[in-house]
Write a protein that holds these residues in place. Sequence first.
Motif, mmCIF file in Angstrom:
data_model
loop_
_atom_site.group_PDB
_atom_site.id
_atom_site.type_symbol
_atom_site.label_atom_id
_atom_site.label_comp_id
_atom_site.label_asym_id
_atom_site.label_seq_id
_atom_site.Cartn_x
_atom_site.Cartn_y
_atom_site.Cartn_z
ATOM 1 N N ALA A 163 45.005 40.298 17.897
ATOM 2 C CA ALA A 163 43.665 40.855 18.185
ATOM 3 C C ALA A 163 43.745 41.052 19.841
ATOM 4 O O ALA A 163 43.093 41.660 20.495
ATOM 5 C CB ALA A 163 42.594 39.960 17.944
ATOM 6 N N LEU A 164 44.392 39.991 20.770
ATOM 7 C CA LEU A 164 44.206 40.142 22.180
ATOM 8 C C LEU A 164 45.542 41.048 22.548
ATOM 9 O O LEU A 164 46.600 40.631 22.456
ATOM 10 C CB LEU A 164 44.385 38.760 22.642
ATOM 11 C CG LEU A 164 44.479 38.403 24.102
ATOM 12 C CD1 LEU A 164 42.978 39.017 24.789
ATOM 13 C CD2 LEU A 164 44.445 37.018 24.698
ATOM 14 N N GLN A 165 45.085 42.142 23.196
ATOM 15 C CA GLN A 165 46.075 42.862 23.726
ATOM 16 C C GLN A 165 45.840 43.025 25.166
ATOM 17 O O GLN A 165 45.284 43.987 25.733
ATOM 18 C CB GLN A 165 46.006 44.245 23.102
ATOM 19 C CG GLN A 165 46.329 43.912 21.731
ATOM 20 C CD GLN A 165 47.945 43.747 21.314
ATOM 21 O OE1 GLN A 165 48.777 44.130 22.158
ATOM 22 N NE2 GLN A 165 47.890 43.066 20.128
ATOM 23 N N PRO A 166 46.284 42.045 25.995
ATOM 24 C CA PRO A 166 45.976 42.058 27.255
ATOM 25 C C PRO A 166 46.395 43.262 28.230
ATOM 26 O O PRO A 166 47.222 43.792 27.930
ATOM 27 C CB PRO A 166 46.662 40.808 28.103
ATOM 28 C CG PRO A 166 46.809 40.117 26.780
ATOM 29 C CD PRO A 166 47.194 40.966 25.577
ATOM 30 N N VAL A 171 42.839 37.959 33.153
ATOM 31 C CA VAL A 171 43.391 36.446 33.116
ATOM 32 C C VAL A 171 43.544 36.017 32.016
ATOM 33 O O VAL A 171 42.315 35.811 31.227
ATOM 34 C CB VAL A 171 42.257 35.837 34.126
ATOM 35 C CG1 VAL A 171 42.914 34.432 34.350
ATOM 36 C CG2 VAL A 171 42.359 36.374 35.334
ATOM 37 N N ILE A 172 44.704 35.485 31.395
ATOM 38 C CA ILE A 172 44.916 34.722 30.013
ATOM 39 C C ILE A 172 45.393 33.512 30.466
ATOM 40 O O ILE A 172 46.038 33.185 31.419
ATOM 41 C CB ILE A 172 46.037 35.462 29.503
ATOM 42 C CG1 ILE A 172 46.070 37.200 29.750
ATOM 43 C CG2 ILE A 172 46.423 35.077 28.143
ATOM 44 C CD1 ILE A 172 44.881 37.470 28.609
ATOM 45 N N ARG A 178 50.145 26.347 35.257
ATOM 46 C CA ARG A 178 49.651 27.490 36.100
ATOM 47 C C ARG A 178 48.452 28.229 35.702
ATOM 48 O O ARG A 178 48.332 29.651 35.700
ATOM 49 C CB ARG A 178 50.520 28.718 36.387
ATOM 50 C CG ARG A 178 52.062 28.160 37.127
ATOM 51 C CD ARG A 178 53.144 28.642 37.545
ATOM 52 N NE ARG A 178 53.090 29.734 36.424
ATOM 53 C CZ ARG A 178 54.214 30.504 36.469
ATOM 54 N NH1 ARG A 178 55.257 30.705 37.237
ATOM 55 N NH2 ARG A 178 54.439 31.460 35.474
ATOM 56 N N ASP A 179 47.898 27.602 34.778
ATOM 57 C CA ASP A 179 46.390 28.209 34.363
ATOM 58 C C ASP A 179 45.380 28.688 35.423
ATOM 59 O O ASP A 179 45.483 27.984 36.531
ATOM 60 C CB ASP A 179 45.587 27.539 33.362
ATOM 61 C CG ASP A 179 44.401 27.971 32.505
ATOM 62 O OD1 ASP A 179 44.691 28.848 31.567
ATOM 63 O OD2 ASP A 179 43.512 27.693 32.999
#
Length: 191
Positions: A163-166, A171-172, A178-179
Amino acid sequence: MIDQYSPERMIDRAMIQDVIYRWCRAIDRLDRQGMLDVFHPGAHDSHGAYIGPIEGLVDWVFERHKPITFSSHFIGNMLIEFASPDVALVESYIRTIQQYPAAAKNELAQLTGGPSGAPDSAIDMFTSSRYLDRMEKRDGEWRIAHRTLIQDWKQIVEVREQALQPREGWVIGRRDGRDAMQEARKELGIA
């Protein structure tokens, strides 16, 4: 009988809650030291598929979580009961969501008792559990001395489509040190 709500116990409650919240952040960001820091040295964990010293749990989590692309631990109800000024029993309701790519079916099977879903599909796992923690205050610091994971419910859902298509600029969340939260903590000198 200990006063469960004296000013000292209210401060202790806030410190205990922070320990539980820091665990969730550490496991979701795969922060090894952060996971270890919420337990006293020599602490024990009974986590279903893993039972033993906390250092072994952290090693097991790191190995099992390597292929997991997403992990979210959410704390709900938390009941803190003081047995003494330095010992508390803490029951925390926890909901987790984790996504296992098709290549991670073996890691998922450790938690479900067997393989799940089509061999080529990713799996989302949803759980409802409780942490039962014996917390101890040593040298002024609350940490977990013994944890038991009580598993209440699990659901597995095949992921047929992500569902997530950045898009550019989004910001992912990351699990590699490295969040965005970890970078902001470094920038502010908190880390």
